[in-house]
Every structure is written in C-alpha cells, then in structure tokens.
Design a protein around this motif. Structure first.
Motif, PDB file in Angstrom:
ATOM      1  N   SER A   1     -64.753  95.210 103.893  1.00 22.77           N
ATOM      2  CA  SER A   1     -63.824  94.085 103.691  1.00 22.77           C
ATOM      3  C   SER A   1     -63.268  93.599 105.022  1.00 22.77           C
ATOM      4  N   ILE A   2     -62.934  94.524 105.899  1.00 27.44           N
ATOM      5  CA  ILE A   2     -62.416  94.148 107.220  1.00 27.44           C
ATOM      6  C   ILE A   2     -63.479  93.395 108.003  1.00 27.44           C
ATOM      7  N   ARG A   3     -64.721  93.852 107.928  1.00 29.46           N
ATOM      8  CA  ARG A   3     -65.808  93.160 108.635  1.00 29.46           C
ATOM      9  C   ARG A   3     -65.988  91.731 108.121  1.00 29.46           C
ATOM     10  N   VAL A   4     -65.863  91.540 106.808  1.00 33.71           N
ATOM     11  CA  VAL A   4     -65.977  90.195 106.245  1.00 33.71           C
ATOM     12  C   VAL A   4     -64.825  89.325 106.742  1.00 33.71           C
ATOM     13  N   MET A   5     -63.614  89.879 106.783  1.00 29.48           N
ATOM     14  CA  MET A   5     -62.464  89.106 107.270  1.00 29.48           C
ATOM     15  C   MET A   5     -62.631  88.741 108.742  1.00 29.48           C
ATOM     16  N   ILE A   6     -63.138  89.653 109.561  1.00 31.17           N
ATOM     17  CA  ILE A   6     -63.364  89.363 110.974  1.00 31.17           C
ATOM     18  C   ILE A   6     -64.417  88.269 111.118  1.00 31.17           C
ATOM     19  N   THR A   7     -65.472  88.341 110.330  1.00 31.08           N
ATOM     20  CA  THR A   7     -66.512  87.316 110.368  1.00 31.08           C
ATOM     21  C   THR A   7     -65.942  85.946 110.019  1.00 31.08           C
ATOM     22  N   CYS A   8     -65.119  85.889 108.983  1.00 32.97           N
ATOM     23  CA  CYS A   8     -64.493  84.622 108.594  1.00 32.97           C
ATOM     24  C   CYS A   8     -63.598  84.083 109.701  1.00 32.97           C
ATOM     25  N   TYR A   9     -62.842  84.972 110.344  1.00 30.16           N
ATOM     26  CA  TYR A   9     -61.949  84.560 111.417  1.00 30.16           C
ATOM     27  C   TYR A   9     -62.738  84.032 112.611  1.00 30.16           C
ATOM     28  N   VAL A  10     -63.833  84.695 112.962  1.00 31.09           N
ATOM     29  CA  VAL A  10     -64.661  84.222 114.076  1.00 31.09           C
ATOM     30  C   VAL A  10     -65.267  82.861 113.737  1.00 31.09           C
ATOM     31  N   TRP A  11     -65.705  82.687 112.497  1.00 31.71           N
ATOM     32  CA  TRP A  11     -66.269  81.399 112.099  1.00 31.71           C
ATOM     33  C   TRP A  11     -65.203  80.310 112.184  1.00 31.71           C
ATOM     34  N   MET A  12     -63.998  80.588 111.689  1.00 30.73           N
ATOM     35  CA  MET A  12     -62.929  79.582 111.736  1.00 30.73           C
ATOM     36  C   MET A  12     -62.562  79.231 113.172  1.00 30.73           C
ATOM     37  N   THR A  13     -62.528  80.221 114.052  1.00 32.50           N
ATOM     38  CA  THR A  13     -62.231  79.960 115.457  1.00 32.50           C
ATOM     39  C   THR A  13     -63.320  79.104 116.091  1.00 32.50           C
ATOM     40  N   GLY A  14     -64.580  79.430 115.808  1.00 29.76           N
ATOM     41  CA  GLY A  14     -65.689  78.635 116.330  1.00 29.76           C
ATOM     42  C   GLY A  14     -65.651  77.207 115.814  1.00 29.76           C
TER      43      GLY A  14
ATOM     44  N   GLY B   1     -62.954  75.628 114.851  1.00 29.30           N
ATOM     45  CA  GLY B   1     -61.826  74.989 115.525  1.00 29.30           C
ATOM     46  C   GLY B   1     -62.184  74.535 116.927  1.00 29.30           C
ATOM     47  N   ASN B   2     -62.915  75.369 117.659  1.00 26.00           N
ATOM     48  CA  ASN B   2     -63.368  74.966 118.995  1.00 26.00           C
ATOM     49  C   ASN B   2     -64.336  73.796 118.916  1.00 26.00           C
ATOM     50  N   PHE B   3     -65.240  73.838 117.938  1.00 30.14           N
ATOM     51  CA  PHE B   3     -66.179  72.732 117.725  1.00 30.14           C
ATOM     52  C   PHE B   3     -65.425  71.425 117.481  1.00 30.14           C
ATOM     53  N   MET B   4     -64.437  71.462 116.604  1.00 31.61           N
ATOM     54  CA  MET B   4     -63.675  70.251 116.291  1.00 31.61           C
ATOM     55  C   MET B   4     -62.876  69.769 117.496  1.00 31.61           C
ATOM     56  N   PHE B   5     -62.343  70.713 118.289  1.00 30.97           N
ATOM     57  CA  PHE B   5     -61.622  70.314 119.496  1.00 30.97           C
ATOM     58  C   PHE B   5     -62.530  69.547 120.445  1.00 30.97           C
ATOM     59  N   PHE B   6     -63.711  70.098 120.720  1.00 29.99           N
ATOM     60  CA  PHE B   6     -64.637  69.417 121.627  1.00 29.99           C
ATOM     61  C   PHE B   6     -65.140  68.113 121.028  1.00 29.99           C
TER      62      PHE B   6
END
Length: 136
Positions: A5-18, A20-25
């Motif tokens: 479950s923690i690994r899935v949450m980390i994966t989701c967080y990394v995707w959301m951060t990526g 967010g960076n995509f949308m910023f650029f």
C-alpha cells in the motif's frame, strides 16, 4: 500488505509531482537555470543534510532521488522542441518517444545494457545495510 500500500501511495505521489512539473513547464515555458537549481535544491537539500550528518547513503532516502530523476526527465522531455509544446500531436509524439526510451532502458536490459551504463554511478551490486543510525 502495508508495504505494498505504501509503494502504491509513493507511486501516485511521484506521478502527481511529475504531472505538476509537466503542467508548470506547459503553462510557463520557464526553463531557466534559476528554476532548475531552485527545484533541485528543494528536492534534495534536507536529504543531503541527513546524509552528511548521519553518514547514510543518498539512495537510502530513495524518494528524493526518484523525484529528482523524474523532474529531470520531465524537464528534458518538455525542453526538447519547447516552441511546439502547445500542439497536441507534438506532445503525443514526444510522450510516445519517451515511452519507447523507457521501455528500451528498463525492459531491454539484457539486449542493450543501457540501464547499467546510465545508473552505475548511483547503484552498485554491493549489498548495503540500511541506516547506520536511528531508532530501529
């Protein structure tokens, strides 16, 4: 169970951060050195401080290298052909090429060996224990 479950949450967080960076650029088109260094500082300062004070390896705090790696990957993808980032087909082409590159690097290791070439500086075959200090 909890570990997965923690690994899935980390994966989701990394995707959301990526994303967010995509949308910023995508919106600001800001690829300045100041912006890049500012992001790298925010992502890594505390971890580097912990590594220096506790004598731990950087990879022990794997979430920060993961976020740094994907920030640089998004930056690279968005920077290439940045003047055409607002066309739908150009973005689809860039993401398709990125998917092929990721497949070749990660899934075709036995054929090309690119993963080891790119990551030998950070990863090794040597077995390493976890943190040398802490409460556990």
């Amino acid at each position: 169970e909890v570990y997965n479950s923690i690994r899935v949450m980390i994966t989701c967080y990394v995707w959301m951060t990526g994303f967010g960076n995509f949308m910023f650029f995508q919106k600001t088109n800001d690829y300045s050195l100041h912006r890049i260094l500012q992001m790298l500082w925010r992502l890594n300062f505390l971890v580097l401080f912990l590594c220096l004070t506790h004598g731990n390896r950087y990879i022990l705090y794997y979430i920060c290298p993961l976020h740094t790696y994907y920030f640089l990957m998004v930056l690279g993808v968005m920077y290439v052909g940045k003047e055409r980032n607002h066309t739908r087909w150009w973005m689809r082409t860039k993401l398709g090429v990125l998917a092929i590159i990721i497949f070749i690097v990660w899934d075709c290791e036995s054929y090309f060996g690119i993963f080891n070439l790119l990551h030998q500086l950070f990863l090794s075959d040597e077995s390493v224990e976890g943190a040398s200090m802490g409460s556990m």
